[in-house]
Design a protein around this motif. Sequence first.
Motif, PDB file in Angstrom:
ATOM      1  N   ASP A   1      -1.124  -6.123   3.721  1.00 47.61           N
ATOM      2  CA  ASP A   1      -0.432  -5.450   5.056  1.00 47.61           C
ATOM      3  C   ASP A   1      -1.664  -5.576   6.067  1.00 47.61           C
TER       4      ASP A   1
ATOM      5  N   LYS B   1      -2.636  -3.162   9.075  1.00 41.34           N
ATOM      6  CA  LYS B   1      -2.029  -2.184   9.927  1.00 41.34           C
ATOM      7  C   LYS B   1      -2.475  -1.968  11.226  1.00 41.34           C
TER       8      LYS B   1
ATOM      9  N   GLY C   1       2.635   0.642  12.258  1.00 43.33           N
ATOM     10  CA  GLY C   1       3.299   0.455  10.944  1.00 43.33           C
ATOM     11  C   GLY C   1       3.148  -0.911  10.299  1.00 43.33           C
TER      12      GLY C   1
ATOM     13  N   TYR D   1       6.755   1.925  -4.226  1.00 46.06           N
ATOM     14  CA  TYR D   1       5.771   1.123  -3.579  1.00 46.06           C
ATOM     15  C   TYR D   1       4.327   1.896  -3.817  1.00 46.06           C
TER      16      TYR D   1
ATOM     17  N   ASN E   1       5.081   5.003  -1.625  1.00 48.47           N
ATOM     18  CA  ASN E   1       6.200   5.131  -0.988  1.00 48.47           C
ATOM     19  C   ASN E   1       7.326   5.074  -1.752  1.00 48.47           C
TER      20      ASN E   1
ATOM     21  N   ARG F   1      10.214   3.633  -1.475  1.00 52.26           N
ATOM     22  CA  ARG F   1      11.175   2.556  -0.903  1.00 52.26           C
ATOM     23  C   ARG F   1      10.420   1.082  -0.792  1.00 52.26           C
TER      24      ARG F   1
ATOM     25  N   GLY G   1       8.412  -1.592   1.226  1.00 56.28           N
ATOM     26  CA  GLY G   1       7.390  -1.531   2.447  1.00 56.28           C
ATOM     27  C   GLY G   1       8.029  -2.264   3.560  1.00 56.28           C
ATOM     28  N   ASP G   2       7.633  -1.832   4.794  1.00 56.38           N
ATOM     29  CA  ASP G   2       7.658  -2.732   5.933  1.00 56.38           C
ATOM     30  C   ASP G   2       6.486  -2.889   6.855  1.00 56.38           C
ATOM     31  N   PRO G   3       5.945  -4.115   7.033  1.00 54.28           N
ATOM     32  CA  PRO G   3       6.480  -5.504   6.657  1.00 54.28           C
ATOM     33  C   PRO G   3       6.519  -6.115   5.342  1.00 54.28           C
ATOM     34  N   GLU G   4       5.890  -5.509   4.642  1.00 57.68           N
ATOM     35  CA  GLU G   4       5.731  -6.168   3.111  1.00 57.68           C
ATOM     36  C   GLU G   4       6.980  -6.948   2.675  1.00 57.68           C
TER      37      GLU G   4
HETATM   38  N1  GLY Z   1       3.754  -1.152   5.611  1.00 55.46           N
HETATM   39  C1  GLY Z   1       3.561   0.399   5.034  1.00 55.46           C
HETATM   40  C2  GLY Z   1       4.699   0.914   5.025  1.00 55.46           C
HETATM   41  O1  GLY Z   1       5.755   0.396   4.765  1.00 55.46           O
HETATM   42  O2  GLY Z   1       4.710   2.228   4.777  1.00 55.46           O
END
Ligand code: GLY
Length: 423
Positions: free
Chosen positions: A212, A214, A226, A269, A285, A287, A289-292
């Motif tokens: 990522d 960040k 994010g 995650y 996490n 769930r 990840g975003d934007p992974e």
């Molecule tokens: N990219 C980190 C997250 O989804 O928390």
Amino acid sequence: MDILVVGSGGREHAIIKKLKENKDIKKIYAIPGNGGIANDAECVNIGACDIEKIVEFATDNKIDYAVVAPDDPLVLGLVDALEKVNVPCFGPRANAAIIEGSKVFSKNLMKKYNIPTASYEVFDNMDDALNYLDNSPIPTVIKADGLALGKGVTIAFTRDDAKNAVIEAMQDKKFGKSGDTIVIEEFLEGPEVSVLAFTDGKCVKPMVSSMDHKRSGDNDEGLNTGGMGTVAPNPYYTDDIAEKCMETIFIPTIEAMNKEDRTFKGCLYFGLMLTKDGPKVIEYNCRFGDPETQVVLPLLESDLLTAMMATTNGTLQDTDIKIKNGNACCVIMASNGYPVSYEKGFEIKIPKELSDSVYVAGAVKKCRKLLTSGGRVLGVTSVAETLDKAIEKSYEKVSKISFDNSYYRHDIGQKALKAYGGK
Ligand code: GLY
Ligand code: AMP
């Protein structure tokens, strides 16, 4: 099959696009989705945390399978509520989602089961925390216990900054109740890796690793966001390190959750730091990840719905999770001013031939026009044989997409490229 995807970001758009490769899926609903997702799914105007209404919608529309993507509804127990009305779900129940919902829980879990992580202290009294900081090592890291939209972590390089972070969390209630309890932890150094893994609570099958970006500005300067872009695979995550992580982190975590009677199913995650003393967990996490997700799913060869359902049914051991060769790069186009304040409502123009490469995050549809409505507006992903090609392709696409007030980092993937020694 009729599928429901809960969430409204680029991650959910990537999940929906990948799910659409499965021909058994007849219809996909998104709750609430967004203006871009509307091209790929039927968006339903219900909030992602409105558990009662979502349950009613799923029952009325005979949803066959639900994917709960964001942290908040998972922590609030949306999966539990849907399972009660016999809607099978992708995602952990609330008692397992706590692995992200409470840093105190996850830190105590790691300590109890010897999973490598930064050493830490927990405080629910501000004066105790401030006294502790008088003699603690600096830099140090202050973390709000609960969910804080990814903003609950402060890396403090001075004692004053550390104390201010504690006061903001505990006295000024910057993160609401999430900051009533805090973790103060050891500052770790090393390359960061994100690993998203399917698990049915019995086995763990990781997808491709990713990196990522960040910070808001080039060269990792500016505020924490994010995530401004991602690449996959992560060059620092070698086969040896992957093996070590499986042995010392992934399997022990799944087993620890089972022992605590909190079996985790879904996507776990692992936010890892590769320190000189070996890989350590920075965060879990509960769930995708975003934007992974916007680079990990384009590199997933296997069918996403099959993998998801295997986590629900406990059949992951017999399900192949194949990863494609190649590299992916996602560049986030944001509204200028993100993550602080920004104008919105500007028309987004995306050439038709690029629509497959674009995952929309913050946009609404008005009078057939797509308008910016959020900080992170969209992600542009490319897959290529080499990382430099994937980066080049993504930036070429970015140059063809336009909206007023747009902002993006120019160096996504450069650190990874250097780690590869060029390509
Ligand atoms: N990219 C980190 C997250 O989804 O928390
Ligand atoms: P998080 O919100 O937990 O993802 O943390 C945000 C970022 O803070 C991480 O991606 C790391 O870059 C950094 N971070 C968190 N914990 C530590 C730590 N113990 N040492 C150094 N950096 C950290």
